[in-house]
Write a protein that holds these residues in place. Sequence first.
Motif, PDB file in Angstrom:
ATOM      1  N   GLN A 173      -8.928   1.475   7.251  1.00  0.00           N
ATOM      2  CA  GLN A 173      -8.861   2.486   8.311  1.00  0.00           C
ATOM      3  C   GLN A 173      -7.628   2.288   9.180  1.00  0.00           C
ATOM      4  OE1 GLN A 173     -12.356   4.204  10.422  1.00  0.00           O
ATOM      5  NE2 GLN A 173     -11.652   2.998  12.153  1.00  0.00           N
ATOM      6  N   LEU A 174      -7.246   1.024   9.431  1.00  0.00           N
ATOM      7  CA  LEU A 174      -6.083   0.723  10.274  1.00  0.00           C
ATOM      8  C   LEU A 174      -4.772   0.799   9.497  1.00  0.00           C
ATOM      9  CD1 LEU A 174      -7.539  -2.297  12.314  1.00  0.00           C
ATOM     10  CD2 LEU A 174      -7.294   0.081  13.067  1.00  0.00           C
ATOM     11  N   GLY A 175      -4.854   0.970   8.179  1.00  0.00           N
ATOM     12  CA  GLY A 175      -3.645   1.052   7.377  1.00  0.00           C
ATOM     13  C   GLY A 175      -3.053  -0.282   6.996  1.00  0.00           C
ATOM     14  N   ASP A 176      -3.761  -1.377   7.217  1.00  0.00           N
ATOM     15  CA  ASP A 176      -3.273  -2.720   6.858  1.00  0.00           C
ATOM     16  C   ASP A 176      -3.674  -3.003   5.412  1.00  0.00           C
ATOM     17  OD1 ASP A 176      -2.453  -5.312   6.691  1.00  0.00           O
ATOM     18  OD2 ASP A 176      -3.494  -6.018   8.498  1.00  0.00           O
ATOM     19  N   LEU A 177      -2.946  -2.421   4.473  1.00  0.00           N
ATOM     20  CA  LEU A 177      -3.312  -2.518   3.060  1.00  0.00           C
ATOM     21  C   LEU A 177      -3.005  -3.888   2.472  1.00  0.00           C
ATOM     22  CD1 LEU A 177      -2.294   0.997   1.688  1.00  0.00           C
ATOM     23  CD2 LEU A 177      -4.458   0.231   2.704  1.00  0.00           C
ATOM     24  N   SER A 178      -2.052  -4.624   3.053  1.00  0.00           N
ATOM     25  CA  SER A 178      -1.755  -5.965   2.528  1.00  0.00           C
ATOM     26  C   SER A 178      -2.932  -6.903   2.760  1.00  0.00           C
ATOM     27  CB  SER A 178      -0.496  -6.514   3.195  1.00  0.00           C
ATOM     28  OG  SER A 178      -0.663  -6.583   4.607  1.00  0.00           O
ATOM     29  N   LEU A 179      -3.502  -6.863   3.974  1.00  0.00           N
ATOM     30  CA  LEU A 179      -4.682  -7.694   4.237  1.00  0.00           C
ATOM     31  C   LEU A 179      -5.879  -7.193   3.445  1.00  0.00           C
ATOM     32  CD1 LEU A 179      -6.090  -9.964   5.686  1.00  0.00           C
ATOM     33  CD2 LEU A 179      -6.382  -8.489   7.690  1.00  0.00           C
ATOM     34  N   ALA A 180      -6.014  -5.871   3.310  1.00  0.00           N
ATOM     35  CA  ALA A 180      -7.115  -5.308   2.514  1.00  0.00           C
ATOM     36  C   ALA A 180      -7.020  -5.784   1.067  1.00  0.00           C
ATOM     37  CB  ALA A 180      -7.101  -3.781   2.587  1.00  0.00           C
ATOM     38  N   THR A 181      -5.799  -5.835   0.526  1.00  0.00           N
ATOM     39  CA  THR A 181      -5.603  -6.300  -0.846  1.00  0.00           C
ATOM     40  C   THR A 181      -5.992  -7.769  -0.982  1.00  0.00           C
ATOM     41  OG1 THR A 181      -3.797  -4.724  -1.161  1.00  0.00           O
ATOM     42  CG2 THR A 181      -3.916  -6.574  -2.693  1.00  0.00           C
ATOM     43  N   LEU A 182      -5.618  -8.588   0.009  1.00  0.00           N
ATOM     44  CA  LEU A 182      -5.992 -10.002  -0.018  1.00  0.00           C
ATOM     45  C   LEU A 182      -7.511 -10.158   0.012  1.00  0.00           C
ATOM     46  CD1 LEU A 182      -5.203 -12.993   0.135  1.00  0.00           C
ATOM     47  CD2 LEU A 182      -5.088 -12.756   2.624  1.00  0.00           C
ATOM     48  N   LEU A 183      -8.175  -9.351   0.826  1.00  0.00           N
ATOM     49  CA  LEU A 183      -9.639  -9.407   0.893  1.00  0.00           C
ATOM     50  C   LEU A 183     -10.264  -8.974  -0.431  1.00  0.00           C
ATOM     51  CD1 LEU A 183     -10.158  -7.980   4.486  1.00  0.00           C
ATOM     52  CD2 LEU A 183     -10.754 -10.287   3.717  1.00  0.00           C
ATOM     53  N   ARG A 213      -9.843   1.257  -5.932  1.00  0.00           N
ATOM     54  CA  ARG A 213      -9.312   2.571  -6.337  1.00  0.00           C
ATOM     55  C   ARG A 213      -8.517   3.199  -5.195  1.00  0.00           C
ATOM     56  NH1 ARG A 213     -11.651   5.646 -10.589  1.00  0.00           N
ATOM     57  NH2 ARG A 213     -13.247   4.556 -11.781  1.00  0.00           N
ATOM     58  N   ARG A 214      -9.095   3.146  -4.006  1.00  0.00           N
ATOM     59  CA  ARG A 214      -8.434   3.773  -2.860  1.00  0.00           C
ATOM     60  C   ARG A 214      -7.110   3.084  -2.543  1.00  0.00           C
ATOM     61  NH1 ARG A 214     -10.665   6.868   1.683  1.00  0.00           N
ATOM     62  NH2 ARG A 214      -9.145   6.834   3.380  1.00  0.00           N
ATOM     63  N   ILE A 215      -7.085   1.751  -2.627  1.00  0.00           N
ATOM     64  CA  ILE A 215      -5.884   0.995  -2.255  1.00  0.00           C
ATOM     65  C   ILE A 215      -4.803   1.092  -3.326  1.00  0.00           C
ATOM     66  CG2 ILE A 215      -4.997  -1.316  -1.814  1.00  0.00           C
ATOM     67  CD1 ILE A 215      -7.744  -1.963  -0.556  1.00  0.00           C
ATOM     68  N   PHE A 216      -5.181   0.901  -4.588  1.00  0.00           N
ATOM     69  CA  PHE A 216      -4.191   0.776  -5.654  1.00  0.00           C
ATOM     70  C   PHE A 216      -3.845   2.098  -6.332  1.00  0.00           C
ATOM     71  CE2 PHE A 216      -6.376  -3.461  -5.685  1.00  0.00           C
ATOM     72  CZ  PHE A 216      -5.351  -4.130  -5.048  1.00  0.00           C
ATOM     73  N   GLN A 217      -4.779   3.070  -6.318  1.00  0.00           N
ATOM     74  CA  GLN A 217      -4.506   4.352  -6.953  1.00  0.00           C
ATOM     75  C   GLN A 217      -4.257   5.452  -5.934  1.00  0.00           C
ATOM     76  OE1 GLN A 217      -7.474   5.307  -9.886  1.00  0.00           O
ATOM     77  NE2 GLN A 217      -7.536   3.225 -10.697  1.00  0.00           N
ATOM     78  N   GLY A 218      -4.363   5.120  -4.660  1.00  0.00           N
ATOM     79  CA  GLY A 218      -4.121   6.113  -3.633  1.00  0.00           C
ATOM     80  C   GLY A 218      -5.357   6.937  -3.370  1.00  0.00           C
ATOM     81  N   ILE A 219      -5.346   7.662  -2.259  1.00  0.00           N
ATOM     82  CA  ILE A 219      -6.474   8.521  -1.895  1.00  0.00           C
ATOM     83  C   ILE A 219      -6.660   9.575  -2.978  1.00  0.00           C
ATOM     84  CG2 ILE A 219      -7.297  10.226  -0.232  1.00  0.00           C
ATOM     85  CD1 ILE A 219      -5.848   8.667   1.925  1.00  0.00           C
TER      86      ILE A 219
END
Length: 545
Positions: A173-183, A213-219
């Motif tokens: 939601q905050l747009g921090d995709l690098s931390l989301a990917t690590l999680l 899917r949302r992070i790596f393939q986009g919305i």
Amino acid sequence: MVLYDSTTSAGSSSGCSSSSSSSSKPPTQQQKDIDGLLAGAGYKVRSSELLQVAQRLERLETAMVNSPADLSQLASDAIHYNPSDLASWVDSLLYEFTQPPTCPTEFIMDPVTNQTVINNAWTTNEPHMPHVHQNISYEQQSLNHQLTVVTAMEEDSGIRLVHMLMMCAECVQLGDLSLATLLIDNMQLLLKRVNTVCGIGKVAGHFIDALSRRIFQGIGGGSINDSSAYENEILYHHFYEACPYLKFAHFTANQAILEALDGHDCVHVVDFNLMDGLQWPALIQALALRPGGPPLLRLTGIGQPPPDGRDSLREIGLRLAELARSVNVRFAFRGVAASRLEDVKPWMLQLNPNEALVVNSIMQLHRLLGPHSTLNSPIETVLSWIRSLNPKIMIVVEQEANHNQPGFLERFTEALYYYSTMFDSFEACTVQPEKALAEIYIQKEIANVVSCEGSARVERHEPLAKWRTRLSGAGFRPLHLGSNAFKQASMLLTLFSAEGYSVEENEGCFTLGWHSRPLIAASAWQAVPDATAKFRAWDNHQSSS
């Protein structure tokens, strides 16, 4: 052991000070949501206590490795707390590890049972006190201990998975995709420590996949909605067979239709989602037994255009026509192929003003919703022309969930809670392989709710209260589902051995839930009388053509 905690943002240098400072503040809405998820999964721990529990487990892990005492101490006669009460349970284990042995222990062979047993010589002033033999197999004690420890570690991993899922959703939601990917990477590793066949492990796996899917393939989530119409029908059929949700929808709808059409000789049912026609054999057979003889039944079924050119709608119509002929019910069928419900226009239905019209929508209207309802939005347009046709009754069955919220974190939290309950109810279903394919049907819903946005997100479920407001504002008034419909729905549940399902009445509507959580809601509606509105849209088309 790696620790994850989202409540330690106050900048304190120690876990204790962080915990004490957070305890003095009222819990946030996110903490309350996490607490609700943990409580629903049977864990007696609050999100604010997760750091302390993790630290205790780390101490326990160190004690298990370094303790000079044999691990068989844990299999003594002590009564442990319920492992779901993690804090107290871990404390009890740590206490046992830190206690000195109270008696010398030796293992001897019982000549009768030929098993290893424990011989405890308790300290006493009497030199000839006999040894007390406890007939407890050492191997069995060791096995029980191992299972207990594994269960505790698995429960701890399950709690951490829920916590990390919420953190990952917040990062998205905050747009921090690098931390989301690590999680995501850490959760994939953590999944290896839990049972993914059932419980939170299975649910977490589906939500991790949807987040990926949302992070790596986009919305849009890749090809979530690209399944063929045939594949969707197969999954829908197995979902119907495996659990009572669709059966509840069909039984309740058919009973309400029968009562509304009493005395009418010509009936026209418009089904917004024909899907193999599973709902209509029961209605045809019921109409055949109607006192005074059955009416003429016209069925218009709306369905997806088949990509392979096969006229599947016509095939379904032929099967239903054969059934109707066998029970002497006059029957006519018309198929309408449409990729989207909003593409259907009233003139396509070939209505007759002398017919009693029924509109049947089973889990379809939510697909017309958008992030913001406007005057010309698909849901407003479709409800407007339905009202103009003045149906005798309109059946609306929808998921009792709130998955149309604009905020991603709120929607994710609601979906995690809703589908955790749904999958929990699946554990009571014994039908195989229907159960496995039914779970795929639900998994596709999860992927759409979590991975997609905009027009790609079609699973925009809303609760009954919102549908009441929307339908009332569109010119419909509610019809109370009668006692016969309630009896039908209640009798349906006797076909399932599980006791967790329950039917509840809610201001004339029915809900089917699992352990007090409503999961699906059925309601009936009728257009507010408006003589000038009848066939307005249809007549406009006729005049323009």
